[in-house]
Design an enzyme around this catalytic site. Structure first.
Site, PDB file in Angstrom:
ATOM      1  N   LYS A 176       8.739   2.260 -15.204  1.00 56.75           N
ATOM      2  CA  LYS A 176       9.029   1.633 -13.735  1.00 56.75           C
ATOM      3  C   LYS A 176       7.784   1.140 -13.161  1.00 56.75           C
ATOM      4  O   LYS A 176       6.988   1.978 -12.715  1.00 56.75           O
ATOM      5  CB  LYS A 176       9.903   2.807 -13.073  1.00 56.75           C
ATOM      6  CG  LYS A 176      10.000   2.017 -11.636  1.00 56.75           C
ATOM      7  CD  LYS A 176       9.231   2.463 -10.648  1.00 56.75           C
ATOM      8  CE  LYS A 176       9.364   1.766  -9.278  1.00 56.75           C
ATOM      9  NZ  LYS A 176       8.762   0.446  -8.894  1.00 56.75           N
ATOM     10  N   GLU A 251      -2.634  10.435 -11.487  1.00 58.94           N
ATOM     11  CA  GLU A 251      -3.630   9.777 -10.945  1.00 58.94           C
ATOM     12  C   GLU A 251      -3.494   9.250  -9.641  1.00 58.94           C
ATOM     13  O   GLU A 251      -2.854   8.096  -9.623  1.00 58.94           O
ATOM     14  CB  GLU A 251      -3.901   8.528 -12.183  1.00 58.94           C
ATOM     15  CG  GLU A 251      -4.370   9.478 -13.311  1.00 58.94           C
ATOM     16  CD  GLU A 251      -5.712  10.365 -13.213  1.00 58.94           C
ATOM     17  OE1 GLU A 251      -5.540  11.197 -13.906  1.00 58.94           O
ATOM     18  OE2 GLU A 251      -6.551   9.950 -12.350  1.00 58.94           O
ATOM     19  N   CYS A 285      -8.666   1.983  -7.780  1.00 55.54           N
ATOM     20  CA  CYS A 285      -8.951   3.477  -7.531  1.00 55.54           C
ATOM     21  C   CYS A 285     -10.231   3.964  -7.463  1.00 55.54           C
ATOM     22  O   CYS A 285     -10.776   4.868  -6.919  1.00 55.54           O
ATOM     23  CB  CYS A 285      -8.101   4.423  -8.222  1.00 55.54           C
ATOM     24  SG  CYS A 285      -8.112   4.169  -9.868  1.00 55.54           S
ATOM     25  N   GLU A 386      -8.625   6.559   1.914  1.00 53.65           N
ATOM     26  CA  GLU A 386      -8.558   5.263   1.054  1.00 53.65           C
ATOM     27  C   GLU A 386      -8.155   4.181   1.898  1.00 53.65           C
ATOM     28  O   GLU A 386      -6.770   4.066   2.165  1.00 53.65           O
ATOM     29  CB  GLU A 386      -7.780   5.522  -0.087  1.00 53.65           C
ATOM     30  CG  GLU A 386      -7.795   4.548  -1.192  1.00 53.65           C
ATOM     31  CD  GLU A 386      -6.948   4.898  -2.348  1.00 53.65           C
ATOM     32  OE1 GLU A 386      -5.861   5.426  -2.142  1.00 53.65           O
ATOM     33  OE2 GLU A 386      -7.527   4.836  -3.434  1.00 53.65           O
TER      34      GLU A 386
HETATM   35  N1  LIG Z   1      -6.244   7.264  -9.773  1.00 58.58           N
HETATM   36  C1  LIG Z   1      -5.938   6.319 -10.291  1.00 58.58           C
HETATM   37  O1  LIG Z   1      -6.372   5.983 -11.439  1.00 58.58           O
HETATM   38  C2  LIG Z   1      -5.444   5.015  -9.436  1.00 58.58           C
HETATM   39  C3  LIG Z   1      -4.898   5.388  -8.244  1.00 58.58           C
HETATM   40  N2  LIG Z   1      -4.165   4.319  -7.536  1.00 58.58           N
HETATM   41  C4  LIG Z   1      -3.507   4.563  -6.579  1.00 58.58           C
HETATM   42  O2  LIG Z   1      -2.426   3.630  -6.231  1.00 58.58           O
HETATM   43  C5  LIG Z   1      -2.417   3.277  -4.878  1.00 58.58           C
HETATM   44  C6  LIG Z   1      -2.052   1.841  -4.827  1.00 58.58           C
HETATM   45  O3  LIG Z   1      -1.119   1.516  -5.725  1.00 58.58           O
HETATM   46  P1  LIG Z   1       0.411   1.579  -4.949  1.00 58.58           P
HETATM   47  O4  LIG Z   1       1.447   0.996  -6.196  1.00 58.58           O
HETATM   48  O5  LIG Z   1       0.483   0.886  -3.616  1.00 58.58           O
HETATM   49  O6  LIG Z   1       1.044   3.377  -4.985  1.00 58.58           O
HETATM   50  P2  LIG Z   1       2.411   3.862  -4.613  1.00 58.58           P
HETATM   51  O7  LIG Z   1       2.023   5.187  -4.730  1.00 58.58           O
HETATM   52  O8  LIG Z   1       2.732   3.141  -3.424  1.00 58.58           O
HETATM   53  O9  LIG Z   1       3.217   3.402  -5.902  1.00 58.58           O
HETATM   54  C7  LIG Z   1       3.155   3.806  -7.076  1.00 58.58           C
HETATM   55  C8  LIG Z   1       4.337   3.750  -7.766  1.00 58.58           C
HETATM   56  O10 LIG Z   1       5.224   4.831  -7.454  1.00 58.58           O
HETATM   57  C9  LIG Z   1       6.460   3.966  -7.087  1.00 58.58           C
HETATM   58  N3  LIG Z   1       6.881   5.031  -6.018  1.00 58.58           N
HETATM   59  C10 LIG Z   1       7.078   4.604  -4.607  1.00 58.58           C
HETATM   60  N4  LIG Z   1       7.750   5.555  -4.095  1.00 58.58           N
HETATM   61  C11 LIG Z   1       8.384   6.320  -4.846  1.00 58.58           C
HETATM   62  C12 LIG Z   1       8.984   7.777  -4.874  1.00 58.58           C
HETATM   63  N5  LIG Z   1       9.455   7.955  -3.760  1.00 58.58           N
HETATM   64  N6  LIG Z   1       9.136   8.309  -6.099  1.00 58.58           N
HETATM   65  C13 LIG Z   1       8.738   7.995  -7.316  1.00 58.58           C
HETATM   66  N7  LIG Z   1       7.878   6.578  -7.345  1.00 58.58           N
HETATM   67  C14 LIG Z   1       7.624   6.145  -6.207  1.00 58.58           C
HETATM   68  C15 LIG Z   1       6.003   2.740  -6.580  1.00 58.58           C
HETATM   69  O11 LIG Z   1       7.263   1.932  -6.733  1.00 58.58           O
HETATM   70  P3  LIG Z   1       7.421   0.749  -5.865  1.00 58.58           P
HETATM   71  O12 LIG Z   1       6.005   0.147  -5.454  1.00 58.58           O
HETATM   72  O13 LIG Z   1       8.128  -0.513  -6.500  1.00 58.58           O
HETATM   73  O14 LIG Z   1       8.148   1.171  -4.776  1.00 58.58           O
HETATM   74  C16 LIG Z   1       5.147   2.356  -7.874  1.00 58.58           C
HETATM   75  O15 LIG Z   1       5.662   2.113  -8.951  1.00 58.58           O
HETATM   76  C17 LIG Z   1      -3.815   3.671  -3.923  1.00 58.58           C
HETATM   77  O16 LIG Z   1      -3.384   4.705  -3.377  1.00 58.58           O
HETATM   78  C18 LIG Z   1      -4.580   3.663  -5.071  1.00 58.58           C
HETATM   79  O17 LIG Z   1      -5.605   4.798  -5.092  1.00 58.58           O
HETATM   80  C19 LIG Z   1      -4.104   3.089  -8.208  1.00 58.58           C
HETATM   81  C20 LIG Z   1      -4.630   2.650  -9.465  1.00 58.58           C
HETATM   82  C21 LIG Z   1      -5.180   3.863 -10.135  1.00 58.58           C
HETATM   83  C1  LIG Z   2      -6.363   2.815 -12.491  1.00 56.31           C
HETATM   84  C2  LIG Z   2      -7.880   2.524 -11.932  1.00 56.31           C
HETATM   85  C3  LIG Z   2      -8.437   1.857 -13.184  1.00 56.31           C
HETATM   86  C4  LIG Z   2      -9.791   1.525 -13.108  1.00 56.31           C
HETATM   87  C5  LIG Z   2     -10.396   0.763 -13.807  1.00 56.31           C
HETATM   88  C6  LIG Z   2     -11.875   0.503 -13.868  1.00 56.31           C
HETATM   89  O1  LIG Z   2     -12.626   1.209 -12.856  1.00 56.31           O
HETATM   90  O2  LIG Z   2     -12.550  -0.268 -14.481  1.00 56.31           O
END
Ligand SMILES: NC(=O)C1=CN([C@@H]2O[C@H](COP(=O)(O)OP(=O)(O)OC[C@H]3O[C@@H](n4cnc5c(N)ncnc54)[C@H](OP(=O)(O)O)[C@@H]3O)[C@@H](O)[C@H]2O)C=CC1
Ligand SMILES: CCCCCC(=O)O
Length: 484
Positions: A176, A251, A285, A386
């Site tokens: 998803k 993550e 992130c 963040e």
């Molecule tokens: N630690 C890491 O490696 C990384 C962390 N991130 C973090 O992700 C965030 C940005 O990404 P973003 O997509 O906005 O994050 P979100 O948490 O908003 O969404 C992540 C995923 O979760 C889904 N989702 C949303 N609500 C729910 C729920 N209630 N139950 C289950 N799944 C749900 C979203 O679907 P939909 O959006 O379609 O509603 C999407 O597919 C930032 O905080 C960033 O730090 C990003 C990349 C890497």
């Molecule tokens: C989900 C986050 C990916 C980090 C990838 C990078 O730092 O190159």
């Protein structure tokens, strides 16, 4: 796909959602341009995908690792053939520059090849029994059906770095993707389809996270959920999956520091701060967001940072002259603006940027200037929360020891960098920094696919992705004791 409408991929077939509704994905550089539409799926669509994945896993796990690996090699081949189209879709759907999108898609290809090779590597150990006539060994086995929930900022690399190890170790998957990256993800799934995976091994269901993501977390036939995204969503998923005895991997966010010590190579430190902090519009992130500088070189570093930041070109990611694209969506744009206002309200000094860019074509998109604050104290929101945008917070310290303490003074612990040549500072940084990714004289972003990836504290659920570390999450172990 008909036109720009993308379907779910369930049990080896492309299918419309039972809702008959679509979700549109817009180009953040041209906010009225629809990049494509995906299915606004229902729980029943998801439950069908989970059932097909469960059924397909019985035969999939019986294949040899080498046989499963061949499918991954094939998927890599098709991803390579479609690299330009996938990268273009990524840039148009979430805004990152085209070169970055090409780089990310290439990384997806490399990850597929890395894990394809895993099918020919050891999956257990021979353990000497105290009974000389017995044979004892450990053997890694798959966990079953894996739910994959991914964010919009790496719409190719993150789904693949979860799906590839899940599949090679004998699991089946239901992906998803974030809606704002779902069209790009659909094109990746097309490559898996072309690779000829058996029906039901790879499944793809789009729709709102609160319906489809939540459904994956709740369904008992989903043996494990691997999630990347925000802390609020991740913690909720972890609670739900744990309550039903499932396995989960989270993550989440970061508030990554880069420490500039007085003996740093200033030019290299400035370049790493800008690249690590502002590339992908600060939407990684692993991006740097706090810049902790020793006072003796603070003015020199700050002046050079501003001088180079002013030269950053902001525009449509498809424009070859663009270094930094728009925020990925209107929602992300509003979040960044909110934090810039919070920084000003809380007393930080805005020394560069902070405004929306609207001249010419830029008025069509969600563009924000590269933004730098100084006089930032650790209690401020822009030092603790963040932002996930092109905003850097400068903080001043007198010693490296103070810098490390300040770096640790947040709930997150994903990535951290230090620029110094002093071996004592390097060793104490490696020892004392609370981060999963520890980088010396290098930016906070840029992890390599063969190394463990993940954070500490609120950034992760303590598991690690990528490289050999992925095996821990996507398998469990049998200890076999065999007598003749
Ligand atoms: N630690 C890491 O490696 C990384 C962390 N991130 C973090 O992700 C965030 C940005 O990404 P973003 O997509 O906005 O994050 P979100 O948490 O908003 O969404 C992540 C995923 O979760 C889904 N989702 C949303 N609500 C729910 C729920 N209630 N139950 C289950 N799944 C749900 C979203 O679907 P939909 O959006 O379609 O509603 C999407 O597919 C930032 O905080 C960033 O730090 C990003 C990349 C890497
Ligand atoms: C989900 C986050 C990916 C980090 C990838 C990078 O730092 O190159």
């Amino acid at each position: 796909m008909s036109g720009n409408v993308f379907l779910n991929y369930i049990g080896g077939e492309w299918k419309k959602s039972s809702s008959g509704e679509l979700l549109e994905s817009y180009n953040p550089a041209k906010k009225n341009e629809v990049v494509g539409s995906v299915q606004n799926s229902t729980r029943s669509d998801l439950n069908e995908a989970i059932a097909r994945a469960k059924d397909a896993q019985k035969a999939w796990r019986k294949l040899s690792g080498a046989e499963r690996g061949n499918y991954l090699y094939q998927a890599a081949t098709f991803l390579e053939e479609n690299l330009e189209e996938i990268a273009t879709t990524m840039t148009k759907e979430m805004g990152k520059s085209f070169p970055e999108a090409q780089g990310e898609t290439t990384r997806g290809i490399q990850i597929l090849k890395y894990y394809a090779g895993e099918g020919m590597r050891s999956d257990g150990d021979l353990i000497p029994s105290t009974d000389a006539s017995a044979l004892m060994f450990s053997k890694r086995v798959p966990i079953g059906v894996v739910g994959v929930i991914t964010p919009w900022n790496f719409p190719v690399a993150i789904p693949i770095w979860k799906m590839a190890p899940a599949l090679i170790y004998g699991n089946t998957v239901v992906l998803k993707p974030a809606t704002e990256g779902a069209v790009t993800a659909a094109k990746v799934i097309e490559c898996f389809e072309k690779a000829g995976f058996p029906a039901g091994v790879v499944n793809f269901v789009t729709g709102s996270g609160s319906v489809i993501g939540q459904g994956l977390a709740e369904n008992k036939d989903v043996h494990a959920v691997t999630f990347t995204g925000s802390n609020n969503v991740g913690k909720n998923i972890g609670k739900i999956v744990a309550a039903r005895g499932g396995k989960y991997q989270l993550e989440m966010g970061g508030k990554n520091p880069i420490i500039i010590a007085e003996d740093a190579n200033i030019e290299a430190a400035v370049d790493a701060t800008l690249s690590g902090g502002l590339k992908s519009t600060g939407q990684k992130c692993t991006c740097s967001s706090r810049v902790i500088v020793q006072s003796s070189i603070y003015e020199q570093f700050k002046n050079r940072l501003i001088e180079k930041a002013k030269k950053i070109t902001v525009g449509d990611g498809m424009d070859p002259s663009t270094w930094m694209g728009p925020c990925a969506s209107e929602g992300q744009f509003k979040t960044v603006k909110h934090y810039i206002n919070r920084g000003i309200e809380e007393g930080a000094s805005l020394i560069l940027g902070g405004k929306q860019l609207t001249e010419g074509d830029l008025k069509e998109g969600y563009y924000i200037e590269p933004t730098i604050f100084e006089d930032v104290t650790t209690d401020m929101s822009i030092a603790q929360e963040e932002i996930f945008g092109p905003v850097l917070a400068l903080m001043k310290v007198d010693s490296v020891e103070e810098a490390i303490d300040l770096a640790n003074d947040v709930e997150y612990g994903l990535s951290a960098s230090i620029f110094t040549k002093n071996i004592d500072h390097i060793l104490s940084f490696i020892d004392d920094i609370e981060a999963g990714l520890v980088r010396i004289n290098s930016e906070t972003a840029g992890v390599e696919l063969q190394a463990p990836f993940g954070g500490m504290k609120a950034s992760s659920s303590y598991s690690r992705e990528q490289g050999q570390a992925a095996k821990e999450f996507f398998t469990t172990t049998k200890t076999v004791f065999l007598k003749g």
